[in-house]
Design a protein around this motif. Structure first.
Motif: not given
Length: 122
Positions: A32-41
């Motif tokens: 969950a955090f990986g998807k969110l952080n990569i998209v926002v990054g």
């Protein structure tokens, strides 16, 4: 009679994420955090390319958002038994170990956001 196990080194990454990572509570937090952080990054990187470089957010925040999911994944791999033994994960890791692992994944997932909040509030 010995059972033959499938060679996990030949698994595609998507199957490993689906069958091993997503089956664990800390793996679900990681995904969950990986998807969110990569998209926002990626969005932040695009925004920094287009916007004026005078904002408080910079390339270090992009690196944090894109790099911390990798740190979380390495941490997950360190804590997990081999894929052949994940059926016995509930025996191998005590409940307190799983809670600590989930907490560490949440910390790793929120760390880039703390840096962004600090930069914006500065």
């Amino acid at each position: 009679m010995s059972e033959s196990f499938e060679d996990v080194s030949r698994w595609p990454v998507s199957r490993y994420f689906r069958e091993v990572v997503a089956a664990q509570p800390d793996g679900r937090v990681l995904l969950a955090f990986g998807k969110l952080n990569i998209v926002v990054g990626c969005l932040l990187a695009l925004w920094l390319l287009v916007a004026a470089p005078s904002s408080n957010l910079g390339g270090v925040h992009v690196v944090l958002l894109l790099g911390f999911p990798l740190v979380g994944f390495v941490w997950f791999l360190k804590d997990m038994p081999s894929p052949q033994l994940t059926a016995f994960e509930h025996i191998m890791r005590a409940p307190w170990q799983r809670k600590i692992s989930v907490g560490l994944q949440i910390f790793v997932g929120l760390a880039p956001w703390a840096a962004i909040a600090k930069a914006v509030l500065r």
